[in-house]
Design a protein around this motif. Structure first.
Motif, PDB file in Angstrom:
ATOM      1  N   THR A  62       0.831  -1.206   0.000  1.00  0.00           N
ATOM      2  CA  THR A  62       0.000   0.000   0.000  1.00  0.00           C
ATOM      3  C   THR A  62       0.864   1.254   0.000  1.00  0.00           C
ATOM      4  N   THR A  63       0.213   2.381  -0.203  1.00  0.00           N
ATOM      5  CA  THR A  63       0.876   3.676  -0.153  1.00  0.00           C
ATOM      6  C   THR A  63      -0.083   4.685   0.455  1.00  0.00           C
ATOM      7  N   ARG A  64       0.418   5.852   0.759  1.00  0.00           N
ATOM      8  CA  ARG A  64      -0.416   6.861   1.419  1.00  0.00           C
ATOM      9  C   ARG A  64      -1.456   7.429   0.446  1.00  0.00           C
ATOM     10  N   GLY A  65      -2.582   7.811   1.016  1.00  0.00           N
ATOM     11  CA  GLY A  65      -3.607   8.460   0.224  1.00  0.00           C
ATOM     12  C   GLY A  65      -3.194   9.864  -0.175  1.00  0.00           C
ATOM     13  N   ARG A  66      -3.855  10.393  -1.170  1.00  0.00           N
ATOM     14  CA  ARG A  66      -3.530  11.735  -1.665  1.00  0.00           C
ATOM     15  C   ARG A  66      -3.963  12.813  -0.676  1.00  0.00           C
ATOM     16  N   THR A  67      -3.158  13.861  -0.650  1.00  0.00           N
ATOM     17  CA  THR A  67      -3.517  15.050   0.124  1.00  0.00           C
ATOM     18  C   THR A  67      -3.638  16.263  -0.784  1.00  0.00           C
ATOM     19  N   THR A  68      -3.431  16.062  -2.080  1.00  0.00           N
ATOM     20  CA  THR A  68      -3.586  17.154  -3.049  1.00  0.00           C
ATOM     21  C   THR A  68      -4.833  16.902  -3.881  1.00  0.00           C
ATOM     22  N   THR A  69      -5.447  17.961  -4.356  1.00  0.00           N
ATOM     23  CA  THR A  69      -6.651  17.823  -5.175  1.00  0.00           C
ATOM     24  C   THR A  69      -6.268  17.677  -6.637  1.00  0.00           C
ATOM     25  N   GLY A  70      -7.254  17.304  -7.449  1.00  0.00           N
ATOM     26  CA  GLY A  70      -7.029  17.191  -8.879  1.00  0.00           C
ATOM     27  C   GLY A  70      -6.622  18.508  -9.498  1.00  0.00           C
ATOM     28  N   GLU A  71      -7.229  19.600  -9.024  1.00  0.00           N
ATOM     29  CA  GLU A  71      -6.863  20.920  -9.562  1.00  0.00           C
ATOM     30  C   GLU A  71      -5.406  21.242  -9.282  1.00  0.00           C
ATOM     31  N   GLU A  72      -4.935  20.865  -8.079  1.00  0.00           N
ATOM     32  CA  GLU A  72      -3.544  21.129  -7.733  1.00  0.00           C
ATOM     33  C   GLU A  72      -2.597  20.267  -8.566  1.00  0.00           C
ATOM     34  N   LEU A  73      -2.979  19.024  -8.820  1.00  0.00           N
ATOM     35  CA  LEU A  73      -2.156  18.163  -9.668  1.00  0.00           C
ATOM     36  C   LEU A  73      -2.124  18.693 -11.092  1.00  0.00           C
ATOM     37  N   LEU A  74      -3.267  19.151 -11.579  1.00  0.00           N
ATOM     38  CA  LEU A  74      -3.332  19.716 -12.922  1.00  0.00           C
ATOM     39  C   LEU A  74      -2.494  20.990 -13.015  1.00  0.00           C
ATOM     40  N   ALA A  75      -2.579  21.819 -11.978  1.00  0.00           N
ATOM     41  CA  ALA A  75      -1.809  23.050 -11.990  1.00  0.00           C
ATOM     42  C   ALA A  75      -0.314  22.752 -12.006  1.00  0.00           C
ATOM     43  N   GLY A  76       0.116  21.760 -11.233  1.00  0.00           N
ATOM     44  CA  GLY A  76       1.523  21.392 -11.231  1.00  0.00           C
ATOM     45  C   GLY A  76       1.980  20.909 -12.586  1.00  0.00           C
ATOM     46  N   TRP A  77       1.135  20.091 -13.243  1.00  0.00           N
ATOM     47  CA  TRP A  77       1.496  19.606 -14.576  1.00  0.00           C
ATOM     48  C   TRP A  77       1.563  20.756 -15.568  1.00  0.00           C
ATOM     49  N   ALA A  78       0.590  21.664 -15.501  1.00  0.00           N
ATOM     50  CA  ALA A  78       0.557  22.792 -16.438  1.00  0.00           C
ATOM     51  C   ALA A  78       1.777  23.688 -16.250  1.00  0.00           C
ATOM     52  N   THR A  79       2.200  23.866 -15.002  1.00  0.00           N
ATOM     53  CA  THR A  79       3.394  24.680 -14.734  1.00  0.00           C
ATOM     54  C   THR A  79       4.631  24.058 -15.366  1.00  0.00           C
ATOM     55  N   GLN A  80       4.752  22.733 -15.224  1.00  0.00           N
ATOM     56  CA  GLN A  80       5.887  22.039 -15.834  1.00  0.00           C
ATOM     57  C   GLN A  80       5.844  22.135 -17.353  1.00  0.00           C
ATOM     58  N   GLU A  81       4.645  22.028 -17.926  1.00  0.00           N
ATOM     59  CA  GLU A  81       4.509  22.141 -19.380  1.00  0.00           C
ATOM     60  C   GLU A  81       4.896  23.534 -19.865  1.00  0.00           C
ATOM     61  N   ALA A  82       4.490  24.541 -19.089  1.00  0.00           N
ATOM     62  CA  ALA A  82       4.843  25.914 -19.465  1.00  0.00           C
ATOM     63  C   ALA A  82       6.353  26.109 -19.430  1.00  0.00           C
ATOM     64  N   ALA A  83       6.983  25.558 -18.385  1.00  0.00           N
ATOM     65  CA  ALA A  83       8.437  25.663 -18.282  1.00  0.00           C
ATOM     66  C   ALA A  83       9.116  24.912 -19.418  1.00  0.00           C
ATOM     67  N   ARG A  84       8.543  23.784 -19.781  1.00  0.00           N
ATOM     68  CA  ARG A  84       9.109  22.971 -20.857  1.00  0.00           C
ATOM     69  C   ARG A  84       9.037  23.699 -22.194  1.00  0.00           C
ATOM     70  N   ALA A  85       8.025  24.542 -22.346  1.00  0.00           N
ATOM     71  CA  ALA A  85       7.838  25.253 -23.605  1.00  0.00           C
ATOM     72  C   ALA A  85       8.783  26.440 -23.747  1.00  0.00           C
ATOM     73  N   LEU A  86       9.424  26.852 -22.631  1.00  0.00           N
ATOM     74  CA  LEU A  86      10.336  27.987 -22.709  1.00  0.00           C
ATOM     75  C   LEU A  86      11.597  27.630 -23.491  1.00  0.00           C
ATOM     76  N   PRO A  87      12.239  28.604 -24.097  1.00  0.00           N
ATOM     77  CA  PRO A  87      13.535  28.333 -24.736  1.00  0.00           C
ATOM     78  C   PRO A  87      14.518  27.773 -23.714  1.00  0.00           C
ATOM     79  N   LEU A  88      15.415  26.927 -24.166  1.00  0.00           N
ATOM     80  CA  LEU A  88      16.302  26.182 -23.285  1.00  0.00           C
ATOM     81  C   LEU A  88      17.022  27.054 -22.248  1.00  0.00           C
ATOM     82  N   PRO A  89      17.593  28.241 -22.619  1.00  0.00           N
ATOM     83  CA  PRO A  89      18.323  29.011 -21.590  1.00  0.00           C
ATOM     84  C   PRO A  89      17.442  29.478 -20.444  1.00  0.00           C
ATOM     85  N   TRP A  90      16.105  29.542 -20.664  1.00  0.00           N
ATOM     86  CA  TRP A  90      15.212  30.075 -19.637  1.00  0.00           C
ATOM     87  C   TRP A  90      14.606  28.983 -18.740  1.00  0.00           C
ATOM     88  N   ARG A  91      14.885  27.737 -19.049  1.00  0.00           N
ATOM     89  CA  ARG A  91      14.279  26.684 -18.247  1.00  0.00           C
ATOM     90  C   ARG A  91      14.916  26.610 -16.867  1.00  0.00           C
TER      91      ARG A  91
END
Length: 498
Positions: free
Chosen positions: A469-498
């Protein structure tokens, strides 16, 4: 009076339709439970792409046996259809015979009365002529009835001796029914190649407006000590039973492996249950969710299909209990199937344990595991961190504040820590990006992948053993989505700005 016709001959007796109907029922039960799987395996040539535990030698050894059984079973299926049609004809012919018998009795009585009359009356020729005409009419009707009986006999013989394996399974040629038949064949071929006995418990291509119902058990459910019923999610119907069966076969293999590893051997049956009308939408293609249409999930899906499916699931599990009172039952709901399983639990599902895989939510009536009516510790959940479908469940919070979604969505996330379910350990899934959204589908469908940790832990639950087993989640779906979107935005930046 002389010169009268002979007494008419009564029509002969014919078989009782009820006896034929009883024979139909006897044959149908035998075929469904014993050799229906072999029928479809043989008609598909035992073709398979399964890479499971069955060896090539085992496939070759079983092929001839499957073929021989299938030939006999196909004859039985044709016989069942023919006998069913014949039973209907017999009932009609018996009704006609009763009418003819009354006419024969009346004609015989009339001839006996006329025989006592003298010949030397003026009316004698007219009476004699009328008696002969009535005799000819009755004789013609008797001959016509006998011809119908002979035609019925000829039809049954032709049906039983004319090979037609495709029509034996799928007589109406509806394209969706052909798809269901081919998918069922593939599922049963996978089982044959894996060396796992398969039982076709239901095959009704007309059910649910043509979407169809198919239920296949891998391992004998009547003899099993442990039974798992796998409830599929959206986009599934009878034409995708082969894809659903891969998960059931994988779970069966995982249970076998775990039993051997723990030296606690027990008969297990895993059931691919396409027994309800899962929701679909033009955005969903060929049994797979197009990840580009994830935004439409909240608009497309409601709880109606899950509520209706829950009633069907309660009835099916009840029938399992009647057939095998000693088995314990684990219901495994995947995706929208978890919502369906939760509705069934609220309705009194006779399950010992519940497992929710990749759940988008369990419906408005379930806020805690205790709402499902099972004992503490009997509810389990698998939620890969990178499965966005599991982000859809509530509660919904934005900037730390809970948001009222006004009924949109499918209820709360059962993987959260305060829900009260046991969260199973497993792979979090591979990263996905805007240019690789197909990975979303792969992550969501990987819970019962052969050899996966999730599959092993679900098998442990089915066998009533201790899973990892593992621990249950303490973050909401919106927070998980926001984290993913932030990473995607960073990934889209030009390489020197990442």
């Amino acid at each position: 009076m002389t010169g009268l016709p002979r007494n008419p001959t009564p029509p002969p007796a014919i078989p009782e339709a009820d006896a034929v109907a009883a024979l139909i029922q006897h044959w149908q039960v035998g075929l469904d439970r014993l050799v229906a799987a072999d029928v479809m395996i043989a008609t598909d040539g035992v073709a398979t792409g399964w890479a499971g535990p069955a060896s090539e030698a085992a496939r070759r050894a079983g092929q001839q046996t499957s073929h021989d059984l299938a030939e006999a079973a196909l004859s039985g299926i044709r016989a069942i259809r023919s006998l069913d049609g014949w039973a209907r004809q017999l009932r009609q012919l018996r009704a006609e015979r009763e009418d003819l018998l009354m006419r024969v009795d009346a004609a015989s009585a009339e001839l006996a009365r006329l025989a006592l009359m003298p010949d030397n009356t003026l009316a004698t020729p007219v009476i004699r002529s009328r008696a002969w005409q009535e005799h000819r009419d009755l004789d013609a009707d008797l001959a016509s009835w006998s011809a119908k009986v002979a035609a019925a006999d000829a039809a049954i013989v032709a049906a039983l001796t004319t090979p037609d394996p495709v029509d034996a399974l799928n007589a109406d040629r509806d394209p969706r029914h052909r798809d269901a038949a081919e998918s069922t064949r593939r599922a049963l071929a996978e089982a044959a190649a894996a060396g796992i006995p398969a039982y076709l418990l239901s095959y009704q291509p007309d059910a649910f407006g043509g979407d169809g119902e198919v239920v296949i058990a891998f391992g004998d459910p009547v003899a099993a000590a442990h039974t798992a019923v796998i409830v599929p999610g959206i986009t599934n119907d009878a034409a995708t039973i082969d894809l659903q069966s891969l998960g059931a076969l994988s779970l069966q293999a995982a249970a076998t492996t775990r039993s051997a590893r723990t030296a606690r051997t027990a008969r297990t049956s895993t059931i691919a249950w396409m027994g309800y009308d899962a929701p679909s939408h033009p955005a969903f293609h060929g049994g797979r969710l197009d990840p580009r249409e994830l935004k439409d999930l909240g608009r497309t899906l409601g709880e109606g299909a899950a509520e209706d499916g829950g009633h069907e699931l309660v009835e099916f599990v009840g029938e399992l209990r009647e057939a095998n009172p000693l088995t314990d039952v684990t219901v495994v709901g995947h995706s929208y199937g978890s919502t369906t399983a939760a509705h069934a639990a609220v309705d009194g599902l006779e399950a010992d344990r519940l497992v929710f895989l990749g759940s988008p939510g369990l419906g408005d009536e379930v806020d805690r595991a205790s709402d499902l009516g099972l004992p503490a510790g009997a509810v389990f959940v698998s939620a890969a961190q990178l499965d966005p479908v599991t982000w859809l469940g509530g509660p919904h919070r934005v900037a730390g504040h809970e948001v009222d979604t006004h009924g949109v969505g499918l209820g709360d996330d059962p993987s959260r820590a305060d829900f009260g379910a046991t969260r199973l350990a497993g792979d979090n899934g591979r990263e996905f990006h805007l240019d690789s959204l197909d990975q979303v589908v792969l992550n969501h469908n990987a819970y019962l992948a052969p050899g996966s940790q999730f599959a092993d832990n679900v098998a442990a639950v089915v066998l009533d053993q201790e899973p990892a087993t593992t621990r249950g989640r303490t973050t909401t779906g919106e927070e998980l989505l926001a984290g993913w979107a932030t990473q995607e935005a960073a990934r889209a930046l030009p390489l020197p700005w990442r």
